[in-house]
Write an enzyme that holds these catalytic residues in place. Sequence first.
Site, PDB file in Angstrom:
ATOM      1  CD  GLN A 119      60.237 -41.823  -6.109  1.00 13.36           C
ATOM      2  OE1 GLN A 119      59.617 -42.041  -7.142  1.00 13.36           O
ATOM      3  NE2 GLN A 119      61.147 -42.679  -5.649  1.00 13.36           N
TER       4      GLN A 119
ATOM      5  CG  ASP B 216      59.590 -46.731   0.806  1.00 14.98           C
ATOM      6  OD1 ASP B 216      58.905 -47.078  -0.182  1.00 14.98           O
ATOM      7  OD2 ASP B 216      60.815 -46.919   0.875  1.00 14.98           O
TER       8      ASP B 216
ATOM      9  CG  ASP C 156      63.351 -43.579  -9.796  1.00 16.53           C
ATOM     10  OD1 ASP C 156      64.023 -44.599 -10.032  1.00 16.53           O
ATOM     11  OD2 ASP C 156      62.285 -43.585  -9.157  1.00 16.53           O
ATOM     12  CG  ASN C 157      59.790 -45.197 -11.670  1.00 16.35           C
ATOM     13  OD1 ASN C 157      60.020 -46.059 -12.521  1.00 16.35           O
ATOM     14  ND2 ASN C 157      59.697 -45.485 -10.394  1.00 16.35           N
TER      15      ASN C 157
ATOM     16  CD  GLU D 135      64.131 -46.489 -13.537  1.00 18.66           C
ATOM     17  OE1 GLU D 135      63.904 -47.693 -13.325  1.00 18.66           O
ATOM     18  OE2 GLU D 135      63.366 -45.581 -13.167  1.00 18.66           O
TER      19      GLU D 135
ATOM     20  CE  LYS E 195      65.088 -49.937  -4.436  1.00 19.44           C
ATOM     21  NZ  LYS E 195      63.833 -50.069  -5.197  1.00 19.44           N
ATOM     22  CE1 TYR E 196      63.632 -51.328  -0.362  1.00 23.51           C
ATOM     23  CE2 TYR E 196      64.520 -53.288  -1.418  1.00 23.51           C
ATOM     24  CZ  TYR E 196      63.629 -52.233  -1.403  1.00 23.51           C
ATOM     25  OH  TYR E 196      62.720 -52.086  -2.427  1.00 23.51           O
TER      26      TYR E 196
END
Length: 652
Positions: free
Chosen positions: A311, A346, A382-383, A411, A523-524
């Site tokens: 992504q 994002d 991821d995903n 995941e 994460k942030y």
Amino acid sequence: MLMLYTGGKKRVIITNVTPRVEEGRFPAKTVINETIAISADVFGDAHDEIAASAYIRHTADKLWTELPMHFVINDYWQTSFKADRQGFYEFKVTAWIDHYTTWKKGLKKKYEAGQDISIELQIGAELLKEAAAKNKKDASWLKAWADQLVELSDPEQSVFLAYSNEIAAIMYRHRLPEFVTQYPVTYRIEVERKKAGFSTWYELFPRSASSLPETHGTFKDVVKLLPRVFKMGFDVLYLPPIHPIGEVNRKGKNNSLTATADDPGSPWAIGNRLGGHKAIHPQLGTLDDFKALIKEADQFGIEIAMDIAYQCAPDHPYVKEHPQWFKWRPDGTVQYAENPPKKYEDILPFNFETDDWENLWQELKSVIDYWIAAGIRVFRIDNPHTKAFAFWQWMIGEVRKQNPDIIFLAEAFTRPRVMERLAKAGFNQSYSYFTWRNTKYEIEQYMTELTKTEMRYYFRPNFWPNTPDILPPALTKGGDNAHITRVILAATLSSNYGFYGPVYEFGINKPHGVKEEYVDNEKYEIKQWDWNQYTRIGDIITRVNRIRKENPALQSTWNIDFLDTSNEQIIAYIKTDADTSNNLIIVVNLDVFNTQGAHVRVPIEKLNIDSNEPYRVTDLLGGGKYRWLGDYNYVELNPYQMPAHIFKIEKL
């Protein structure tokens, strides 16, 4: 002339061959030196005896290895296979009427009934001579035995000769092709390296690895943590994405839509003016620093697992260089990624329906190739359920042709059929629903589905009690006791398990409102951890990981059987390893607030222990040795002391 059925002499039926995945469309999975059963339902007409064999070979070999199958029950036949090298194997199942065994069993019955067996002996001699005519290697022996059958003066000696193991072995090999049924499908088994089936994962954010306050962590800081990760017993260190983070639509703390200049953003928003999926965030270090981390980790027996998230942040170079890979809306923007109710403003998803899909596929594969060249052998994807299944099957297959050691972890917390398809497409391990399975019934049903159905042959679960995205209610409400209970369950139910590290071992469990997420999520934002602090959770994790490495019974997911208990708050299961006679019984108190006790039924018959024979159980987790007798024994567990026993069962 009417053509009759060409298999008219084939009297045996073969059905329900396993292991098979979608009738052979996908290979079954195993790892080096793991026993996998090959089985089938095999039966014929009348009352004749049947013989069956499986044949197996590595696809690089020309010759087949025959594995005689044995009758188990109700026309179910089985043999086992254990591979000593990686790659693809193929196997087939055959069966035939065993005329010699049919004859000798009839001979014995008539002899024991006192009947004249002279004619029967002549029939047996003819069978041996027929075999001799087709078997030059053993012809002389077969002819000699045929003569002895009818020439021996004592019928008992003739019956004894008929039951000779040496004759049985030769006659088993003697079968005429026109009598042999072969199942029409040849199936495949993929044999992977040991770590695909037994691994222990620890996740940390490298940008939070610094020991200095308000300082961005680096790969060199992670190197300093390797002795700690090793001491705790982990062999996979998983890092979230290490790439430049998007500056457009960057998220602030707690997933805020407004970021300040100091907010580092989410690592999963990949790419900015400094590069994309083949670049490294400059504050983490250089490519050489990353390679040095991989090399140093290897000295501890630890592999670095890299996160691959297909992504892009809005300012990822791909967006300008390959706009055709994205789906543009009428207002000139790309719809950001969503996983309702979650929104990822994002992140921009790739369009897998693009007309330029071939170039997209090649580029995405090249990302994997790039990091393999840097030394990575384990990838957490991821995903993956939001990308095309066909892409995964192609990409993973192509990568593993050249690099069969590569491990892909999916995941994908999504619908069952979707997760299963990803596993069939090639993922070596998969996240699972364990995170939300809490009661005895839920755990037993889920493990039965994973290990006692066709899923056992393709879906290899990796149990995670938490992730940076998921703080389940069990941990929020249950505190340290729940963290300990859940990690013990994860580590003993599944041979592959892991968790998101610092917050788990430090017992951090404050949710973000009513969401199943951590407040002040790492994460942030960058965190600073006291890596040297002692916690009860961390101490028990270290013990559990040591027990896993010392006991082969915990290095497989498939060898589990649940035991009866007299209390629904107590779950118990046995795991055994036949090669080492390593037998463990795990007993866990699922009530994280109260002491619970129960009588547990020990399957002494499976352990070859007589009902009047005492045996020793050693608690590998909490300490202590006990002398037990019979099949029902009492246990009691206080979750504030130790919520589980890991008993090693030994005869006295």
